[in-house]
Design a protein around this motif. Structure first.
Motif, PDB file in Angstrom:
ATOM      1  N   MET A  33       6.172  -3.720   6.710  1.00 31.51           N
ATOM      2  CA  MET A  33       6.288  -2.906   5.507  1.00 31.51           C
ATOM      3  C   MET A  33       5.172  -3.154   4.507  1.00 31.51           C
ATOM      4  SD  MET A  33      10.098  -2.086   4.106  1.00 31.51           S
ATOM      5  CE  MET A  33       9.342  -1.318   2.679  1.00 31.51           C
ATOM      6  N   ARG A  34       4.054  -3.723   4.950  1.00 37.09           N
ATOM      7  CA  ARG A  34       2.923  -3.897   4.034  1.00 37.09           C
ATOM      8  C   ARG A  34       2.412  -2.539   3.563  1.00 37.09           C
ATOM      9  NH1 ARG A  34       1.482  -7.437   0.614  1.00 37.09           N
ATOM     10  NH2 ARG A  34       1.746  -9.103   2.137  1.00 37.09           N
ATOM     11  N   ARG A  35       2.497  -1.532   4.425  1.00 39.42           N
ATOM     12  CA  ARG A  35       2.149  -0.171   4.022  1.00 39.42           C
ATOM     13  C   ARG A  35       3.417   0.664   3.960  1.00 39.42           C
ATOM     14  NH1 ARG A  35       1.101   4.989   5.367  1.00 39.42           N
ATOM     15  NH2 ARG A  35      -0.784   5.948   4.498  1.00 39.42           N
ATOM     16  N   CYS A  36       3.659   1.276   2.807  1.00 43.36           N
ATOM     17  CA  CYS A  36       4.850   2.091   2.625  1.00 43.36           C
ATOM     18  C   CYS A  36       4.687   3.420   3.367  1.00 43.36           C
ATOM     19  CB  CYS A  36       5.092   2.370   1.140  1.00 43.36           C
ATOM     20  SG  CYS A  36       5.318   0.881   0.141  1.00 43.36           S
ATOM     21  N   GLU A  38       0.835  -1.199   0.000  1.00 41.87           N
ATOM     22  CA  GLU A  38       0.000   0.000   0.000  1.00 41.87           C
ATOM     23  C   GLU A  38       0.870   1.249   0.000  1.00 41.87           C
ATOM     24  OE1 GLU A  38      -3.473   2.129   2.728  1.00 41.87           O
ATOM     25  OE2 GLU A  38      -2.876   0.044   3.120  1.00 41.87           O
ATOM     26  N   ALA A  39       0.627   2.144  -0.941  1.00 45.25           N
ATOM     27  CA  ALA A  39       1.439   3.351  -1.075  1.00 45.25           C
ATOM     28  C   ALA A  39       1.055   4.387  -0.019  1.00 45.25           C
ATOM     29  CB  ALA A  39       1.270   3.936  -2.474  1.00 45.25           C
ATOM     30  N   LYS A  72      -5.839  -3.366  -6.885  1.00 46.26           N
ATOM     31  CA  LYS A  72      -6.575  -4.093  -5.852  1.00 46.26           C
ATOM     32  C   LYS A  72      -5.601  -4.797  -4.930  1.00 46.26           C
ATOM     33  CE  LYS A  72     -11.280  -4.963  -7.357  1.00 46.26           C
ATOM     34  NZ  LYS A  72     -12.325  -5.988  -7.529  1.00 46.26           N
ATOM     35  N   MET A  73      -5.833  -4.627  -3.639  1.00 53.82           N
ATOM     36  CA  MET A  73      -4.991  -5.283  -2.651  1.00 53.82           C
ATOM     37  C   MET A  73      -5.437  -6.725  -2.464  1.00 53.82           C
ATOM     38  SD  MET A  73      -3.048  -2.725  -2.032  1.00 53.82           S
ATOM     39  CE  MET A  73      -2.113  -3.199  -0.578  1.00 53.82           C
ATOM     40  N   LYS A  74      -4.709  -7.444  -1.595  1.00 52.19           N
ATOM     41  CA  LYS A  74      -5.020  -8.850  -1.352  1.00 52.19           C
ATOM     42  C   LYS A  74      -6.389  -9.038  -0.712  1.00 52.19           C
ATOM     43  CE  LYS A  74      -1.134 -10.669  -2.808  1.00 52.19           C
ATOM     44  NZ  LYS A  74      -1.091 -11.604  -3.954  1.00 52.19           N
ATOM     45  N   ASP A  75      -6.827  -8.034   0.057  1.00 49.42           N
ATOM     46  CA  ASP A  75      -8.120  -8.145   0.729  1.00 49.42           C
ATOM     47  C   ASP A  75      -9.272  -7.630  -0.123  1.00 49.42           C
ATOM     48  OD1 ASP A  75      -7.486  -5.497   0.736  1.00 49.42           O
ATOM     49  OD2 ASP A  75      -7.530  -5.251   2.914  1.00 49.42           O
ATOM     50  N   GLY A  76      -9.026  -7.268  -1.384  1.00 47.97           N
ATOM     51  CA  GLY A  76     -10.078  -6.823  -2.281  1.00 47.97           C
ATOM     52  C   GLY A  76     -10.295  -5.333  -2.318  1.00 47.97           C
ATOM     53  N   ARG A  77      -9.660  -4.553  -1.429  1.00 47.69           N
ATOM     54  CA  ARG A  77      -9.820  -3.107  -1.431  1.00 47.69           C
ATOM     55  C   ARG A  77      -8.993  -2.482  -2.549  1.00 47.69           C
ATOM     56  NH1 ARG A  77      -7.885  -1.183   4.151  1.00 47.69           N
ATOM     57  NH2 ARG A  77      -6.252  -2.685   3.626  1.00 47.69           N
ATOM     58  N   THR A  78      -9.412  -1.312  -3.009  1.00 51.40           N
ATOM     59  CA  THR A  78      -8.699  -0.576  -4.051  1.00 51.40           C
ATOM     60  C   THR A  78      -7.870   0.516  -3.403  1.00 51.40           C
ATOM     61  OG1 THR A  78     -10.459  -1.018  -5.649  1.00 51.40           O
ATOM     62  CG2 THR A  78      -8.943   0.772  -6.152  1.00 51.40           C
ATOM     63  N   HIS A  79      -6.563   0.510  -3.694  1.00 50.45           N
ATOM     64  CA  HIS A  79      -5.646   1.477  -3.105  1.00 50.45           C
ATOM     65  C   HIS A  79      -4.615   1.879  -4.139  1.00 50.45           C
ATOM     66  CE1 HIS A  79      -6.681   1.770   1.145  1.00 50.45           C
ATOM     67  NE2 HIS A  79      -6.863   0.471   1.184  1.00 50.45           N
ATOM     68  N   LEU A  80      -3.939   2.954  -3.866  1.00 47.08           N
ATOM     69  CA  LEU A  80      -2.704   3.266  -4.577  1.00 47.08           C
ATOM     70  C   LEU A  80      -1.616   2.358  -4.012  1.00 47.08           C
ATOM     71  CD1 LEU A  80      -3.048   7.127  -4.584  1.00 47.08           C
ATOM     72  CD2 LEU A  80      -2.942   5.697  -6.613  1.00 47.08           C
ATOM     73  N   ALA A  81      -0.898   1.690  -4.889  1.00 41.85           N
ATOM     74  CA  ALA A  81      -0.009   0.629  -4.413  1.00 41.85           C
ATOM     75  C   ALA A  81       1.238   0.533  -5.274  1.00 41.85           C
ATOM     76  CB  ALA A  81      -0.754  -0.707  -4.404  1.00 41.85           C
ATOM     77  N   HIS A  82       2.190  -0.230  -4.759  1.00 38.80           N
ATOM     78  CA  HIS A  82       3.391  -0.639  -5.483  1.00 38.80           C
ATOM     79  C   HIS A  82       3.432  -2.167  -5.496  1.00 38.80           C
ATOM     80  CE1 HIS A  82       5.102   3.459  -5.438  1.00 38.80           C
ATOM     81  NE2 HIS A  82       4.592   3.540  -4.219  1.00 38.80           N
TER      82      HIS A  82
END
Length: 437
Positions: free
Chosen positions: A363-366, A141-142, A207-217
């Motif tokens: 570090m799952r969330r940056c 997660e960014a 989409k993250m592993k839990d199905g939510r939509t986020h800005l990510a790397h």
């Protein structure tokens, strides 16, 4: 009072042993030689030494702290960590801004060199084979919010965009409910081709592993299937597919193993622990399967073990003879008992590296922005994970928390054993009492 007269803490047994490993391998001498060009000889304020800086980042993994601010707080609070990084009681620990400034000054190549140095330590201790490698990716997660995205062409915010659409549809003063209703009817609402984050342009909507939509790397690991060591780590755009990012990670892993093999060949015969000949087998999950990928992997001289997805009907191979041969060879290997064992081991070791680095490692969330900044932190984090393999071999535990848990389990087992022995002794006494009478 002189600092030599101050009381010194005994130190944490885990960090004391880790420091012994780093001192034996010459860690401080290596990082100081690599970082000498980033430090001025005479001018400027007293800076953070490379040994303290990189040890601080290692603490982030071992203590499960993702943010540099949290690392600074933890060092200031712990006498054991002060002793680990080499800060006396009469000295101030570095704050988060000092750590952040040092990270920005030291380039990405130096962080990658430290990661390679840790791989050499593992190779000398027989913890890298380098023949069978598994590759997989996960999302991080960014440090940017979805509500802050703006249009790539106009620079308008998402809410301004919806307001303009509502007014164009005939709603003069749209309410929040009107905007939500209008947005729900749109298809492909958040496309990376149309939207970006103004604070972290390297982040992508995913989409993250839990199905939510986020800005990510997207973090991708190449793991040695014989030992569990991470031989390569890359940071990709989250909107890139697995088939598009595999080659970069595989090339990084091949280069790392080849460099280790070259250095091992330069060592005396009695010092070489492992005969590294290069990567021979590649194992991934279904997301990496495509005819082009199988053809490229075969051209690299590797044997692929990539499971296939279920397909409806038969594939047409006209004009694709090379892909057909690569696909059939891969299918035959995957269906064998050896291929199934490799896939099972991939699920165990690769997912374990993700769990340790990003879940318990914190570090799952940056907490940083920009691909280069995040990759620097990630390289140090994964280097600590590789060092935990050395500590697991020496102490039986890869983190201070696990060492404490093992000590508690040992005491509980000892207590249960003593209780059982006492009960058995009492039972024998009760059985012998009638005979004595």
């Amino acid at each position: 009072m002189a600092h030599t007269q101050l009381a010194a803490s005994p130190g944490h047994p885990f960090y004391e042993r880790l420091n012994a490993v780093l001192d034996t391998e010459g860690f401080d001498r290596f990082v100081e030689d690599r970082c000498a060009k980033f430090y001025a000889a005479q001018f400027g304020r007293p800076s953070l030494t490379p040994g303290i800086y990189f040890r601080s980042l290692l603490i982030g993994y071992f203590e499960g702290i993702g943010a540099e601010r949290g690392i600074a707080w933890r060092m200031a609070d712990s006498l054991a960590l002060r002793r680990f990084v080499g800060i006396a009681l009469d000295e101030y620990t570095p704050d988060h801004s000092t750590i952040s400034r040092t990270r920005r000054r030291i380039d990405l190549e130096t962080h990658a060199a430290v990661f390679g140095w840790v791989l050499e330590v593992l190779a000398r201790r027989g913890l890298i084979e380098g023949k069978r490698v598994a590759v997989d990716a996960t999302t991080l997660e960014a440090n940017a919010a979805m509500r802050s995205i703006v249009g790539r062409d106009t620079g308008a915010s998402y809410e301004e965009f919806l307001t303009a659409l509502a007014r164009a549809s005939g709603i003069a003063t749209p309410t929040r409910e009107d905007l939500t209703r209008l947005d729900r009817k749109r298809r492909k609402r958040t496309s990376n081709k149309e939207w970006k984050s103004p604070v972290d342009e390297d982040a992508r909507i995913a989409k993250m592993k839990d199905g939510r939509t986020h800005l990510a790397h997207k973090a991708e690991h190449a793991v040695d299937l014989d030992t569990g060591a991470v031989v390569a780590v890359t940071l990709q755009a989250a909107d890139k597919g697995d088939t598009a990012t595999l080659d970069e990670t595989l090339i990084e892993a091949g280069s790392a193993v080849a460099e280790l093999a070259a250095r091992q060949s330069e060592m005396p015969s009695e010092a070489a622990k492992v005969n590294l000949n290069g990567i021979e087998e590649l194992v991934t999950d279904k997301g990496y399967l495509s005819g082009a990928v199988l053809t490229r992997v075969k051209s690299y001289g590797l044997r692929s073990y990539i499971p296939e997805k279920r397909q409806k009907g038969k594939r047409r191979w006209r004009g694709k003879a090379e892909e057909q041969r690569a696909t059939y060879d891969n299918r035959r290997r995957v269906r064998g008992s050896y291929g199934k064992s490799l896939l099972k081991r991939r699920g165990e070791l690769v997912e374990r590296s993700f769990a340790h680095c990003y879940e318990t490692g914190g570090m799952r969330r940056c907490h940083l922005r920009g691909r280069e900044n995040i990759l620097k932190r990630q390289l140090a984090h994964v280097s600590a994970f590789n060092l935990s393999l050395v500590m697991r071999k020496l102490l039986g535990a890869g983190t201070p928390r696990e060492l404490r848990n093992r000590a508690v389990h040992f005491i509980l087992r000892l207590f249960v054993w003593l209780t059982c022995q006492n009960r058995h002794h009492r039972a024998v006494q009760l059985q012998m009492a009638p005979l004595a009478q």
